[in-house]
Design an enzyme around this catalytic site. Structure first.
Site, mmCIF file in Angstrom:
data_model
loop_
_atom_site.group_PDB
_atom_site.id
_atom_site.type_symbol
_atom_site.label_atom_id
_atom_site.label_comp_id
_atom_site.label_asym_id
_atom_site.label_seq_id
_atom_site.Cartn_x
_atom_site.Cartn_y
_atom_site.Cartn_z
ATOM 1 N N LYS A 96 29.309 65.111 37.711
ATOM 2 C CA LYS A 96 28.198 66.065 37.799
ATOM 3 C C LYS A 96 28.215 67.059 36.632
ATOM 4 C CE LYS A 96 25.988 64.434 41.260
ATOM 5 N NZ LYS A 96 24.621 63.930 41.025
ATOM 6 N N SER A 148 25.282 69.149 40.643
ATOM 7 C CA SER A 148 25.842 69.734 41.863
ATOM 8 C C SER A 148 26.566 71.001 41.453
ATOM 9 C CB SER A 148 26.847 68.768 42.504
ATOM 10 O OG SER A 148 27.690 69.461 43.411
ATOM 11 N N TYR A 150 34.080 63.368 41.348
ATOM 12 C CA TYR A 150 32.651 63.646 41.548
ATOM 13 C C TYR A 150 32.223 64.819 40.653
ATOM 14 C CZ TYR A 150 28.399 65.152 44.097
ATOM 15 O OH TYR A 150 27.125 65.528 44.447
ATOM 16 N N ASP A 186 19.497 48.821 41.386
ATOM 17 C CA ASP A 186 20.810 49.452 41.304
ATOM 18 C C ASP A 186 20.888 50.102 39.927
ATOM 19 O OD1 ASP A 186 23.443 50.153 40.964
ATOM 20 O OD2 ASP A 186 24.242 48.353 41.920
ATOM 21 N N ARG A 245 16.077 58.449 51.231
ATOM 22 C CA ARG A 245 16.641 59.374 52.229
ATOM 23 C C ARG A 245 17.041 60.683 51.533
ATOM 24 N NH1 ARG A 245 21.306 55.612 51.704
ATOM 25 N NH2 ARG A 245 22.976 56.814 50.734
ATOM 26 N N GLY A 279 16.754 57.360 44.242
ATOM 27 C CA GLY A 279 17.421 57.787 45.477
ATOM 28 C C GLY A 279 16.429 58.409 46.439
ATOM 29 N N ALA A 280 15.243 57.757 46.544
ATOM 30 C CA ALA A 280 14.133 58.382 47.274
ATOM 31 C C ALA A 280 13.985 57.871 48.706
ATOM 32 C CB ALA A 280 12.833 58.150 46.508
ATOM 33 N N ALA A 314 33.482 65.784 37.876
ATOM 34 C CA ALA A 314 33.438 65.356 36.466
ATOM 35 C C ALA A 314 32.115 64.644 36.174
ATOM 36 C CB ALA A 314 34.618 64.443 36.151
HETATM 37 N N1 LIG Z 1 23.964 66.620 49.891
HETATM 38 C C1 LIG Z 1 24.630 67.545 49.177
HETATM 39 O O1 LIG Z 1 25.356 68.392 49.730
HETATM 40 C C2 LIG Z 1 24.504 67.583 47.677
HETATM 41 C C3 LIG Z 1 25.068 68.665 47.009
HETATM 42 C C4 LIG Z 1 24.980 68.726 45.619
HETATM 43 C C5 LIG Z 1 24.340 67.733 44.919
HETATM 44 N N2 LIG Z 1 23.797 66.670 45.596
HETATM 45 C C6 LIG Z 1 23.163 65.642 44.790
HETATM 46 O O2 LIG Z 1 21.842 65.419 45.247
HETATM 47 C C7 LIG Z 1 21.456 64.054 45.016
HETATM 48 C C8 LIG Z 1 20.938 63.430 46.293
HETATM 49 O O3 LIG Z 1 21.957 63.499 47.248
HETATM 50 P P1 LIG Z 1 21.698 63.320 48.826
HETATM 51 O O4 LIG Z 1 22.512 64.346 49.477
HETATM 52 O O5 LIG Z 1 20.268 63.182 49.122
HETATM 53 O O6 LIG Z 1 22.462 61.923 49.027
HETATM 54 P P2 LIG Z 1 22.179 60.662 49.968
HETATM 55 O O7 LIG Z 1 21.444 61.061 51.188
HETATM 56 O O8 LIG Z 1 23.492 59.968 50.102
HETATM 57 O O9 LIG Z 1 21.210 59.783 49.043
HETATM 58 C C9 LIG Z 1 21.683 59.181 47.875
HETATM 59 C C10 LIG Z 1 20.581 58.328 47.329
HETATM 60 O O10 LIG Z 1 21.038 57.672 46.149
HETATM 61 C C11 LIG Z 1 20.706 56.281 46.233
HETATM 62 N N3 LIG Z 1 21.659 55.532 45.446
HETATM 63 C C12 LIG Z 1 23.016 55.579 45.495
HETATM 64 N N4 LIG Z 1 23.556 54.721 44.645
HETATM 65 C C13 LIG Z 1 22.519 54.110 43.999
HETATM 66 C C14 LIG Z 1 22.436 53.117 42.988
HETATM 67 N N5 LIG Z 1 23.523 52.558 42.450
HETATM 68 N N6 LIG Z 1 21.208 52.723 42.579
HETATM 69 C C15 LIG Z 1 20.098 53.283 43.095
HETATM 70 N N7 LIG Z 1 20.121 54.228 44.053
HETATM 71 C C16 LIG Z 1 21.322 54.628 44.504
HETATM 72 C C17 LIG Z 1 20.755 55.992 47.725
HETATM 73 O O11 LIG Z 1 19.978 54.849 48.107
HETATM 74 P P3 LIG Z 1 20.615 53.372 48.290
HETATM 75 O O12 LIG Z 1 21.948 53.554 48.940
HETATM 76 O O13 LIG Z 1 19.631 52.609 49.095
HETATM 77 O O14 LIG Z 1 20.715 52.857 46.892
HETATM 78 C C18 LIG Z 1 20.125 57.251 48.287
HETATM 79 O O15 LIG Z 1 18.732 57.171 48.222
HETATM 80 C C19 LIG Z 1 22.706 63.392 44.433
HETATM 81 O O16 LIG Z 1 22.619 63.405 43.033
HETATM 82 C C20 LIG Z 1 23.834 64.292 44.885
HETATM 83 O O17 LIG Z 1 24.964 64.197 44.044
HETATM 84 C C21 LIG Z 1 23.858 66.579 46.944
#
Ligand SMILES: NC(=O)c1ccc[n+]([C@@H]2O[C@H](COP(=O)([O-])OP(=O)(O)OC[C@H]3O[C@@H](n4cnc5c(N)ncnc54)[C@H](OP(=O)(O)O)[C@@H]3O)[C@@H](O)[C@H]2O)c1
Length: 243
Positions: A155, A138, A151, A59, A14, A11-12, A153
């Protein structure tokens, strides 16, 4: 802090994953970056000049794609020192509105995906006799969240998975969890302004986090600075969990 290390970050392309990639690059780590969308990964790669960056589309919810990913990774690197299991999806819904397709999608991505990656990555780390794993959970996996049972569950599963693996993979491999509160990324773009204000008010530090604030903690857990820390869940939530 990470000179000579090789780090795999899912998930690198963005959000938090991109911030972690940039932070690890500044600290000298060879990067292996993964997401589904290769074009955005390519842009991240082009904007990093400090270190060698390899990118792969995968994926993570599909075991066959993860297997193929590691076949490619083992061709470019003999070792893996750091894994940041960061990729995930968020869906918010009331319990009665949750469809089976959503349950499958979220568990396949947020839990199965992490397990598939861990199975292959831990083998590489074991061969090398050392490693640091950071699984992204999370605060919702710690204490639940409104309209977020599904979600949350997934996490919470990440936390159980990580604590068990910390026991199974010790003493060579450390396994820790970051549990962010609310972070300004695309993941939360569907949340209403009202809900975001509510989160800000409930957070002791009265704001949501930047991706960099999560990346700084990932750097600590990835590096030898945290060499005596394993099986830990680090809440990076500005005090949200106390409410
Ligand atoms: N933002 C928040 O408030 C928050 C809070 C608590 C925890 N988190 C956790 O932090 C982590 C990163 O979140 P973020 O906020 O940076 O989210 P984000 O901006 O939506 O990024 C999610 C990343 O996951 C990748 N991804 C999603 N499904 C995938 C799949 N099936 N295979 C490979 N890559 C996949 C996406 O790339 P592609 O779509 O190109 O695959 C993207 O790079 C997550 O685990 C999230 O649950 C975030």
């Amino acid at each position: 802090m990470l000179k000579g290390k090789t780090a795999l970050i899912t998930g690198a392309n963005r959000g938090i994953g991109e911030a972690i990639a940039r932070t690890f690059a500044k600290n000298g780590s060879h990067l292996i970056l993964v997401a589904r969308d290769i074009e955005s990964l390519q842009k991240v790669k082009e904007s990093i000049s400090e270190v060698e960056v390899d990118i792969f589309s995968c994926d993570i919810s599909k075991e066959s794609e993860v297997k193929a990913l590691f076949q490619k990774i083992t061709k470019i690197s003999k070792k893996l020192d750091i894994l940041v299991n960061n990729a995930a999806l968020l869906q918010s819904n009331l319990l009665g509105m949750i469809k089976k397709d959503s349950i499958d999608l979220l568990f396949q991505t947020n839990v199965y995906g992490q397990i598939y990656i861990l199975q292959y990555a831990s083998r590489m780390m074991k061969r090398n006799g050392a490693g640091s794993v950071i699984n992204m959970s999370s605060i919702m996996g710690v204490q639940g969240g409104k309209n977020s049972s599904l979600y949350s569950a997934t996490k919470a599963a990440v936390i159980g998975l990580s604590k068990s693996l910390a026991k199974e993979l010790a003493p060579e491999i450390r396994v820790n969890v970051i549990a962010p509160g609310v972070v300004k990324t695309e993941l939360i773009s569907d949340l209403s302004q009202e809900l975001l204000c509510e989160f800000e008010n409930e957070t002791l530090l009265k704001r949501i986090a930047t991706p960099q604030e999560i990346a700084d903690v990932a750097l600590f857990l990835a590096s030898d600075m945290s060499r005596f820390i394993t099986a830990e869940v680090l809440n990076v939530d500005g005090g949200l969990c106390l409410n």
